[in-house]
Design an enzyme around this catalytic site. Structure first.
Site, PDB file in Angstrom:
ATOM      1  N   TYR A   1       0.823  -1.213   0.000  1.00  0.00           N
ATOM      2  CA  TYR A   1       0.000   0.000   0.000  1.00  0.00           C
ATOM      3  C   TYR A   1       0.850   1.254   0.000  1.00  0.00           C
ATOM      4  CZ  TYR A   1      -4.614  -2.053   0.715  1.00  0.00           C
ATOM      5  OH  TYR A   1      -5.800  -2.717   0.559  1.00  0.00           O
TER       6      TYR A   1
ATOM      7  N   ASP B   1      -2.731 -18.374   0.034  1.00  0.00           N
ATOM      8  CA  ASP B   1      -3.707 -19.031  -0.847  1.00  0.00           C
ATOM      9  C   ASP B   1      -4.407 -20.173  -0.110  1.00  0.00           C
ATOM     10  OD1 ASP B   1      -1.228 -20.293  -0.804  1.00  0.00           O
ATOM     11  OD2 ASP B   1      -1.297 -20.923  -2.906  1.00  0.00           O
TER      12      ASP B   1
ATOM     13  N   ASP C   1      -6.187  -7.247   3.888  1.00  0.00           N
ATOM     14  CA  ASP C   1      -7.316  -6.599   3.218  1.00  0.00           C
ATOM     15  C   ASP C   1      -8.224  -7.666   2.608  1.00  0.00           C
ATOM     16  OD1 ASP C   1      -8.864  -4.501   2.004  1.00  0.00           O
ATOM     17  OD2 ASP C   1      -7.839  -4.933   0.110  1.00  0.00           O
TER      18      ASP C   1
HETATM   19  C1  IPM Z   1     -10.354  -1.516   3.782  1.00  0.00           C
HETATM   20  C2  IPM Z   1     -10.646  -0.913   2.435  1.00  0.00           C
HETATM   21  C3  IPM Z   1      -9.516   0.054   2.094  1.00  0.00           C
HETATM   22  C4  IPM Z   1      -8.247  -0.756   2.037  1.00  0.00           C
HETATM   23  C5  IPM Z   1      -9.730   0.849   0.798  1.00  0.00           C
HETATM   24  C6  IPM Z   1     -11.053   1.554   0.757  1.00  0.00           C
HETATM   25  C7  IPM Z   1      -8.596   1.813   0.556  1.00  0.00           C
HETATM   26  O1  IPM Z   1     -10.790  -1.907   1.485  1.00  0.00           O
HETATM   27  O2  IPM Z   1     -10.282  -0.758   4.768  1.00  0.00           O
HETATM   28  O3  IPM Z   1     -10.226  -2.731   3.868  1.00  0.00           O
HETATM   29  O4  IPM Z   1      -7.927  -1.358   1.006  1.00  0.00           O
HETATM   30  O5  IPM Z   1      -7.532  -0.795   3.047  1.00  0.00           O
HETATM   31 MG    MG Z   2     -10.753  -3.871   2.259  1.00  0.00          MG
END
Ligand code: IPM
Ligand code: MG
Length: 376
Positions: free
Chosen positions: A147, A233, A257
């Site tokens: 990220y 996975d 995520d």
């Molecule tokens: C989450 C969301 C966010 C992320 C997005 C909206 C940027 O999916 O909080 O899980 O990917 O972290």
């Molecule tokens: Mg998310």
């Protein structure tokens, strides 16, 4: 703790944010009445609401309020259909959510997934795979990995006379980053069923090898917690096949995520799931935290009194527990939610017409019932 120290920035955001936030604040008022507490709740716009009010997804005044607060109670941001011409860096997901995570160093994301027995029908798995009900905690690293790793860009390249684009994201983790999130996960596991499954892709990624090595070394400080490692996975598959094997799942940012959404699906509705994002401890001993429902803005049902406010209300409970250390008040919220579910009130997302003991109600009615149940 002095009463004036309970400073909460309430940022409702877009879509269903404002209506579920209203119920969360109603519940906070009930907690004040029952426990003789006093929250200083200040509201401010964020997301598209911020862009509309002050030209920015995270207006300066909103950010300033967050800096003055002990905790952020967040609704949700992002409306996919709004103005596609606004550059991605200024859209709410990056300009508000990811920015707040970075500014406040919110590296530890806790996403509990619980399926209460009464809602077994809303789980997509067959009953025999649900055991005695599901209870999993996803601990997701939130400020590292792909990220935020640099370089992160899209560039134009020319090779052998052909010109094309190349997108680059970089996955980076350092030993200290892995250590601190591992400690959070082990400590959480100590308070639960003492089982930790660490997720990686050590068969392919350098990051995975380091992750496994560091988590294994941190585990020596927690001999009572059983640690195992699983490739991401396989974990995705195991969550569907045998979710009852999991207690705490420890994941890097991107894997967390994905797996947290998959785990959330097991609970049937995102409308039930809160989350906490925690940073380091502040000078006053409080842990600054950011608390938000797992679900999004749900624009299709916004403003219609259809949204489930329970995720937002349980986010208040997590805030009381993790930032303010008010465990009894937090438990009072959890119990009130449990009683209201048992009493049969259901918003549309958790309603089953075959369950004759239940009744479909709106956002305000279920929120009010939870607040009442706290006062009683
Ligand atoms: C989450 C969301 C966010 C992320 C997005 C909206 C940027 O999916 O909080 O899980 O990917 O972290
Ligand atoms: Mg998310």
């Amino acid at each position: 703790m002095s009463l004036t120290s309970l400073k909460v920035a309430a940022l409702a955001g877009d879509g269903i944010g404002p209506e579920v936030m209203r119920e969360a604040i109603r519940v906070m008022r009930a907690i004040e009445a029952r426990f003789g507490l006093s929250f200083a709740v200040e509201q401010a716009p964020v997301g598209w609401a911020g862009i509309d009010a002050a030209g920015k997804a995270l207006p300066d005044a909103t950010l300033e309020l967050c800096h003055r607060s002990d905790a952020i109670l967040f609704g949700s941001v992002g409306l996919p259909d709004r103005d596609p011409t606004i550059p991605k860096e200024e859209r709410p997901e990056r300009a508000a959510l990811l920015r707040l995570r970075k500014i406040f160093g919110l590296y530890a994301n806790l996403r509990p997934v619980r399926l209460p027995k009464e809602l077994a029908y809303s789980c997509p798995l067959r009953p025999e795979r649900q055991g005695d009900g599901l209870d999993i905690l996803v601990v997701r690293e939130l400020t590292g990995g792909m990220y935020f790793g640099q370089p992160k860009k899209t560039e134009e390249v020319t090779e052998n006379g052909a010109t094309f684009k190349r997108a680059i994201d970089t996955m980076v983790y350092t030993t200290p980053e892995i250590e601190r999130i591992a400690h959070v996960a082990f400590k959480a596991a100590q308070l639960r069923r003492r089982k930790l499954t660490s997720i990686d892709k050590a068969n392919v990624l350098e990051n995975g090898i380091l992750w496994r090595e560091v988590v294994t070394s941190v585990s020596k400080q927690y001999p009572e917690v059983a640690l195992d490692h699983m490739f991401v996975d396989n974990a995705a598959m195991q969550l569907m096949l045998k979710p009852t094997q999991f207690d705490v799942l420890l994941c890097e940012n991107m894997f967390g995520d994905i797996l947290s959404d998959e785990a959330a699906a097991l609970a049937g509705s995102l409308g039930m799931l809160p989350s906490a994002s925690l940073g380091a401890q502040a000078a006053g001993g409080l842990t600054f935290g950011f608390y938000e429902p797992a679900g999004g803005t749900a624009p299709d049902i916004a403003g219609k009194d259809l949204a489930n406010p329970i995720a937002q209300i349980l986010s208040v409970s997590m805030m009381l527990r993790y930032t303010f250390g008010l465990n009894e008040a937090a438990a009072a919220i959890d119990q009130a939610v449990g009683r209201v579910i048992s009493s049969g009130l259901r918003t549309g997302d958790i309603y089953n017409p075959l369950d004759t003991g239940s009744r479909k109600v709106g956002t305000t009615e279920i929120g009010t019932a939870i607040a009442q149940s706290i006062k009683a």
